[in-house]
Every structure is written in C-alpha cells, then in structure tokens.
Design a protein around this motif. Structure first.
Motif, PDB file in Angstrom:
ATOM      1  N   PRO A  11       0.834  -1.204   0.000  1.00  0.00           N
ATOM      2  CA  PRO A  11       0.000   0.000   0.000  1.00  0.00           C
ATOM      3  C   PRO A  11       0.872   1.260   0.000  1.00  0.00           C
ATOM      4  O   PRO A  11       1.920   1.298   0.649  1.00  0.00           O
ATOM      5  CB  PRO A  11      -0.786  -0.107   1.311  1.00  0.00           C
ATOM      6  CG  PRO A  11      -0.763  -1.558   1.660  1.00  0.00           C
ATOM      7  CD  PRO A  11       0.541  -2.075   1.143  1.00  0.00           C
ATOM      8  N   ASP A  35      -4.383   0.852  -2.097  1.00  0.00           N
ATOM      9  CA  ASP A  35      -4.166  -0.421  -1.412  1.00  0.00           C
ATOM     10  C   ASP A  35      -3.087  -1.190  -2.162  1.00  0.00           C
ATOM     11  O   ASP A  35      -2.583  -0.737  -3.190  1.00  0.00           O
ATOM     12  CB  ASP A  35      -5.462  -1.251  -1.411  1.00  0.00           C
ATOM     13  CG  ASP A  35      -6.534  -0.657  -0.503  1.00  0.00           C
ATOM     14  OD1 ASP A  35      -6.177   0.038   0.462  1.00  0.00           O
ATOM     15  OD2 ASP A  35      -7.730  -0.901  -0.771  1.00  0.00           O
ATOM     16  N   ASP A  36      -2.767  -2.371  -1.672  1.00  0.00           N
ATOM     17  CA  ASP A  36      -1.749  -3.176  -2.342  1.00  0.00           C
ATOM     18  C   ASP A  36      -2.209  -3.615  -3.729  1.00  0.00           C
ATOM     19  O   ASP A  36      -3.380  -3.494  -4.080  1.00  0.00           O
ATOM     20  CB  ASP A  36      -1.330  -4.363  -1.472  1.00  0.00           C
ATOM     21  CG  ASP A  36      -2.423  -5.398  -1.271  1.00  0.00           C
ATOM     22  OD1 ASP A  36      -3.620  -5.073  -1.399  1.00  0.00           O
ATOM     23  OD2 ASP A  36      -2.071  -6.555  -0.974  1.00  0.00           O
TER      24      ASP A  36
END
Length: 180
Positions: free
Chosen positions: A97, A102-103
């Motif tokens: 992230p 977000d990732d």
C-alpha cells in the motif's frame, strides 16, 4: 440428519450461503497486467500515458474476474491495436500500500518480439496515451520510474533464464526490508 454430518452435506444451500458470506468479507486485490514487447532489434515498447508523469510498459488494470494475461492482451489491443498472444508470465510484483492506494499484484507477460513488418503496426488508439516509442534498455531505465524499471529488469532476466521472477515492491522477495 446427525449434527456430526458436515454442513455441506447436511444443508448444501446453507453451505453455499456461508461461502458467499466469506467471499464478500475477504479483501480484494487490484491487479495490473503489462506486456513486454520488443521490436526486431530488441528495443522495448514503452508508452507515455497522459494521466501520469512517467513512461510505462503497455498494459493496464484487470477488470473484475478477468485473467491477468487476457487483461494484458486486451489492453495492448485497446491502447495500440496490437493483437499479440500474451501468455508467458515473466514477473509478478506485490506492491505494498502507498499513498491512497491499497496493495497491488503487478504482472508482466511476454508479448514477444515484433517482426520488421509488425514494427510499423502499433498506433495510439486510446485517449489515455500521448505516444509510444521503442527504447533501448538504457533509455527505458531513464524513462521509467525506478520501481517500474526494477520490475522490467526482472522481466528481462526472466526472458534470459526462463525463470519467473517474484518481487516485492520491485525487489526480489525477501531481499529488502521495508521501513515501517
């Protein structure tokens, strides 16, 4: 039926509802899928997106329930009009992230090497791109953001060795500690 009988046998509808609830609660991952395309001299195809300051490899975000290799193939066709088989995975990079994001799982696939005739076929067909260019590795390293270049370098290594590379934030997984 005995309570010792598992729910999936005892009440298949309740079991499916339980699975659906679990699926709805699990996190979702963003997935990007890019393509490493080379011209007949080995130069790399890069694109200049209008929506960000740096150059990139052709590709983009996978749509919901779309396999990454098909997302890469679709993006290549939509952006540049290239209809190339895209299936050989070269690299996966888990991007942690950052900022508002977000990732992400970032895939790079092999788009192959264009023939001299195919070299003239790409055309910008998407409003997201300003232009594209075939670049040497040195030029690519200068134009790409450092973490994108590390991903591309790993993909190039995979082309040479035949071994898929797994990265974390652009580095071989497990070789670099992130500061928290």
């Amino acid at each position: 039926m005995s309570p010792d009988v598992p729910l999936y046998e005892r009440d298949p509808e309740a079991w499916r509802a339980h699975l659906a609830e679990g699926n709805a609660k699990q996190p979702r991952k963003r997935v990007s899928a890019d393509v490493l395309v080379r011209d007949h001299t080995g130069r790399l195809l890069l694109v200049d997106p209008k929506y960000k300051p740096d150059w990139d490899t052709p590709g983009g975000m996978a749509e919901a329930n779309e396999p990454p290799h098909l997302a890469a193939q679709r993006e290549l066709r939509e952006e540049l009009g290239l209809d190339l088989p895209v299936s050989r995975l070269l690299c996966v990079d888990w991007v942690s992230p950052h900022g508002q994001w977000d990732d992400l799982l970032a895939f790079i696939f092999d788009g192959g090497q264009l023939t001299a005739e195919q070299h003239t076929s790409p055309r910008v067909r998407d409003d997201e791109l300003a232009t594209f260019e075939f670049c040497t590795e040195v030029e690519a390293r200068e134009r790409l953001r450092p973490y994108v270049w590390r991903r591309v370098a790993a993909a190039l290594q995979a082309l040479k060795t035949g071994h898929v590379q797994y990265l974390q934030d652009g580095y071989t997984a497990g070789t670099r500690r992130r500061s928290t």
